[in-house]
Design a protein around this motif. Structure first.
Motif, PDB file in Angstrom:
ATOM      1  N   ALA A  35     -32.978  21.964  33.884  1.00 36.09           N
ATOM      2  CA  ALA A  35     -33.153  23.414  33.815  1.00 36.09           C
ATOM      3  C   ALA A  35     -33.579  23.959  35.162  1.00 36.09           C
ATOM      4  O   ALA A  35     -34.338  23.318  35.894  1.00 36.09           O
ATOM      5  CB  ALA A  35     -34.187  23.774  32.757  1.00 36.09           C
ATOM      6  N   TYR A  45     -26.592  20.055  30.508  1.00 36.09           N
ATOM      7  CA  TYR A  45     -26.980  19.016  29.561  1.00 36.09           C
ATOM      8  C   TYR A  45     -26.099  17.792  29.762  1.00 36.09           C
ATOM      9  O   TYR A  45     -24.869  17.910  29.839  1.00 36.09           O
ATOM     10  CB  TYR A  45     -26.837  19.527  28.127  1.00 36.09           C
ATOM     11  N   GLU A  61     -27.284  26.655  28.763  1.00 33.84           N
ATOM     12  CA  GLU A  61     -27.629  27.986  29.285  1.00 33.84           C
ATOM     13  C   GLU A  61     -28.751  28.613  28.447  1.00 33.84           C
ATOM     14  O   GLU A  61     -28.549  29.585  27.727  1.00 33.84           O
ATOM     15  CB  GLU A  61     -26.390  28.887  29.298  1.00 33.84           C
ATOM     16  N   TRP A  62     -29.949  28.077  28.600  1.00 40.11           N
ATOM     17  CA  TRP A  62     -31.092  28.550  27.811  1.00 40.11           C
ATOM     18  C   TRP A  62     -31.576  29.935  28.241  1.00 40.11           C
ATOM     19  O   TRP A  62     -32.290  30.606  27.499  1.00 40.11           O
ATOM     20  CB  TRP A  62     -32.240  27.548  27.931  1.00 40.11           C
ATOM     21  N   TRP A  65     -30.898  32.822  25.707  1.00 44.03           N
ATOM     22  CA  TRP A  65     -31.523  32.939  24.390  1.00 44.03           C
ATOM     23  C   TRP A  65     -32.253  34.279  24.358  1.00 44.03           C
ATOM     24  O   TRP A  65     -32.633  34.824  25.391  1.00 44.03           O
ATOM     25  CB  TRP A  65     -32.534  31.816  24.174  1.00 44.03           C
ATOM     26  N   CYS A  89     -32.068  39.041  26.686  1.00 45.82           N
ATOM     27  CA  CYS A  89     -32.023  37.656  27.151  1.00 45.82           C
ATOM     28  C   CYS A  89     -33.298  37.333  27.933  1.00 45.82           C
ATOM     29  O   CYS A  89     -33.772  38.143  28.735  1.00 45.82           O
ATOM     30  CB  CYS A  89     -30.810  37.415  28.044  1.00 45.82           C
ATOM     31  N   THR A 141     -40.716  30.363  25.721  1.00 43.11           N
ATOM     32  CA  THR A 141     -39.299  30.021  25.889  1.00 43.11           C
ATOM     33  C   THR A 141     -39.108  28.528  26.112  1.00 43.11           C
ATOM     34  O   THR A 141     -38.274  27.882  25.456  1.00 43.11           O
ATOM     35  CB  THR A 141     -38.703  30.800  27.070  1.00 43.11           C
ATOM     36  N   VAL A 145     -37.224  25.647  23.872  1.00 41.71           N
ATOM     37  CA  VAL A 145     -36.157  24.803  24.416  1.00 41.71           C
ATOM     38  C   VAL A 145     -36.461  23.332  24.146  1.00 41.71           C
ATOM     39  O   VAL A 145     -35.606  22.573  23.662  1.00 41.71           O
ATOM     40  CB  VAL A 145     -35.985  25.047  25.928  1.00 41.71           C
TER      41      VAL A 145
END
Length: 204
Positions: A35, A45, A61-62, A65, A89, A141, A145
């Motif tokens: 990340a 990933y 692509e966190w 979220w 986002c 966040t 994750v």
């Protein structure tokens, strides 16, 4: 044709994850997420050293979220539009100009993040409050994750890199294997306002 071999392309976050999974901090791990937090928020990933891009090429692509509604309500934050076409986002709140945006939202002047952080070091109450909100959003966040990675995918490694715009001092932080120390600030010690403390204010 000159190389006589197939070529594949990826963005900086995917290439970062791939490099960490092959000879980097996650070398030999069955699965990992690399990340990046900086001007943007995202990642890549990998499983057994191979990049998994997903059906639409955005696996990892966190940063896109959504911020949980209760956090927006807690801090009285607006629902911001994102360049990806969605709204709310997390990237808009925790990456790039997120600190500066929070400072402005609290009534501060349009200072950039480095100035806000410096003011927080100097004890400015408004700047300190902006960083408190930023850390709350970022902590929630990243916790979400990690929970998703471990609970649903059985991921064994999480590598986080902080990128500062215009500077060549990117820093990768590997999730610590040992439990974090208890919060020293509960004992009345001076709070830490390092911009991206890997212990989330649990520093020395």
């Amino acid at each position: 044709h000159r190389l006589q071999r197939p070529l594949q392309f990826g963005n900086d976050m995917q290439c970062f994850a791939l490099s960490e999974a092959n000879g980097g901090a996650a070398d030999g791990q069955p699965s990992m997420l690399g990340a990046i937090l900086g001007p943007g928020a995202g990642g890549g990933y990998c499983v057994h050293g191979r990049l998994v891009s997903g059906y639409n090429g955005i696996a990892g692509e966190w940063g896109h979220w959504s911020v949980p509604a209760h956090l927006l309500e807690r801090h009285g934050l607006p629902l911001l539009d994102c360049g990806c076409g969605l709204r709310g986002c997390v990237e808009r709140y925790i990456a790039g100009g997120g600190v500066a945006m929070l400072h402005r939202h609290l009534g501060g002047d349009p200072a950039d993040a480095s100035i806000v952080i410096e003011r927080a070091h100097q004890g400015d109450a408004l700047a300190m409050r902006a960083l408190q909100i930023h850390l709350d959003l970022l902590g929630h966040t990243l916790a979400a994750v990690v929970l998703a990675l471990v609970s649903f995918l059985g991921t064994t490694a999480f590598i986080l890199m902080f990128r500062r715009r215009g500077r060549g001092d990117d820093e990768a932080v590997t999730a610590p294997a040992e439990p974090m120390r208890s919060d020293p600030h509960a004992a009345g010690e001076k709070p830490c306002w390092k911009p991206f403390c890997p212990y989330w204010r649990r520093c020395c």
